[in-house]
Design an enzyme around this catalytic site. Structure first.
Site, PDB file in Angstrom:
ATOM      1  N   SER A 175      41.556  15.159  -5.339  1.00 57.87           N
ATOM      2  CA  SER A 175      41.151  16.008  -4.224  1.00 57.87           C
ATOM      3  C   SER A 175      42.294  16.133  -3.214  1.00 57.87           C
ATOM      4  O   SER A 175      43.342  16.664  -3.539  1.00 57.87           O
ATOM      5  CB  SER A 175      39.873  15.454  -3.586  1.00 57.87           C
ATOM      6  OG  SER A 175      39.268  16.428  -2.766  1.00 57.87           O
ATOM      7  N   LYS A 217      23.776  27.460  16.265  1.00 56.44           N
ATOM      8  CA  LYS A 217      24.438  26.401  17.014  1.00 56.44           C
ATOM      9  C   LYS A 217      23.844  25.030  16.654  1.00 56.44           C
ATOM     10  O   LYS A 217      22.631  24.859  16.598  1.00 56.44           O
ATOM     11  CB  LYS A 217      24.270  26.643  18.521  1.00 56.44           C
ATOM     12  CG  LYS A 217      24.978  25.619  19.401  1.00 56.44           C
ATOM     13  CD  LYS A 217      26.483  25.691  19.228  1.00 56.44           C
ATOM     14  CE  LYS A 217      27.186  24.714  20.164  1.00 56.44           C
ATOM     15  NZ  LYS A 217      28.650  24.709  19.954  1.00 56.44           N
TER      16      LYS A 217
END
Length: 302
Positions: free
Chosen positions: A119, A171
């Protein structure tokens, strides 16, 4: 008779304790002496610099500046980056990649992989001019992931509620309490896709591979070093010995130059060498060693 025997035993125990503390005092004195007389950094003669990237990769300004400084060090003829990492933050890996590439613009950079270079660890490896992996190295895992947990159901069962007042419906999502809304999921998926496109584009560019070929290799799976070599993700099998030989053959850099860890001070190197020399003689030291494929990647206890 019994009292005399116990007295002898007590004296022997006391003698062992005194001997232990005497040895500890001698070791401490040697360490202090080494720290007092040792210089702060590598000797200013031609050398090959080496840094080690281990553990989870996180943002580290001091590390990145230290790497960039190698580019302007006239005594450093090349850089070896040893990676033993499962990856980390995408941004942190990107910053590390660019720091290494800044060195590669001026001098050769070789990557050596340890047990694990996956990764973000593989992003780091892509910065090198040549990538060496061990046959059993775990590498690849080309992809991006975002994980979160929510405990709303558990909170409902024990009678705990949660409310939010926010400026927009996206949000603060995910909030760890409620399942992620589909609209928010689409937003995060677009972020993951964009980062993934950046990742595979980097692989395609640095490994000089067709983008579709990279996509086929980039479903998140990991590869052994041998598999990575056959798929074009690394250049050769080997470690530091082979890396030094490559620098000699391809860049005419003497294989007799010292390899110096520039991410450690001279004092740290002396202390490490000192303790390694002691631990190497311990009878239990060999028994504590574990194979990376078993102990790091898929432990049975998980």
């Amino acid at each position: 008779m019994s009292d005399n025997f116990e007295m002898v035993i007590d004296r022997r125990r006391l003698r062992k304790k005194v001997t232990f503390w005497r040895i500890a005092a001698v070791i401490l004195g040697i360490l202090v002496l080494l720290m007092m007389v040792s210089p702060a950094g590598p000797v200013p003669t031609p050398y090959v610099a080496r840094i080690t990237v281990s553990g989870v990769i996180m943002e580290n300004t001091a590390r990145d500046e230290n790497i960039r400084a190698i580019a302007d060090d006239e005594h450093a003829k090349a850089l070896i980056v040893h990676i033993n990492s499962p990856g980390g933050g995408s941004t942190a890996s990107e910053q590390l990649y660019h720091a290494i590439r800044a060195v590669a613009e001026k001098k050769p950079v070789v990557i050596t992989m340890g047990s694990l270079a996956a990764s973000g660890g593989y992003i780091t490896a892509l910065a090198g001019d040549r990538i060496f992996a061990r046959e059993t190295t775990i590498t690849g895992s080309i992809g991006v992931i975002m994980q979160y947990s929510h405990f709303g159901d558990l909170m409902d069962k024990i009678g705990i509620g949660s409310e939010q007042i926010k400026s927009g419906k996206l949000k603060g999502s995910p909030d760890g309490v409620h399942p992620i809304p589909e609209e928010a999921r689409a937003v995060f998926q677009s972020m993951i896709d964009d980062s993934y496109d950046w990742f595979i584009g980097l692989v395609s560019d640095r490994r000089q591979m067709d983008l579709e070929q990279v996509r086929r290799l980039s479903d998140g799976r990991v590869y052994t070093g041998r598999q990575a070599l056959s798929n074009g993700l690394v250049d050769s099998l080997g470690g530091q010995v082979e890396a030094v030989a490559w620098l000699s053959a391809e860049h005419d850099i003497s294989d007799e130059l010292p390899v110096i860890d520039v991410d450690k001070s001279r004092k740290e190197l002396l202390l490490e060498e000192f303790f390694n020399s002691i631990m190497g003689k311990m009878p239990f030291n060999e028994a504590l060693s574990l194979d990376g494929l078993i102990s790091v990647w898929q432990p049975d206890s998980y």
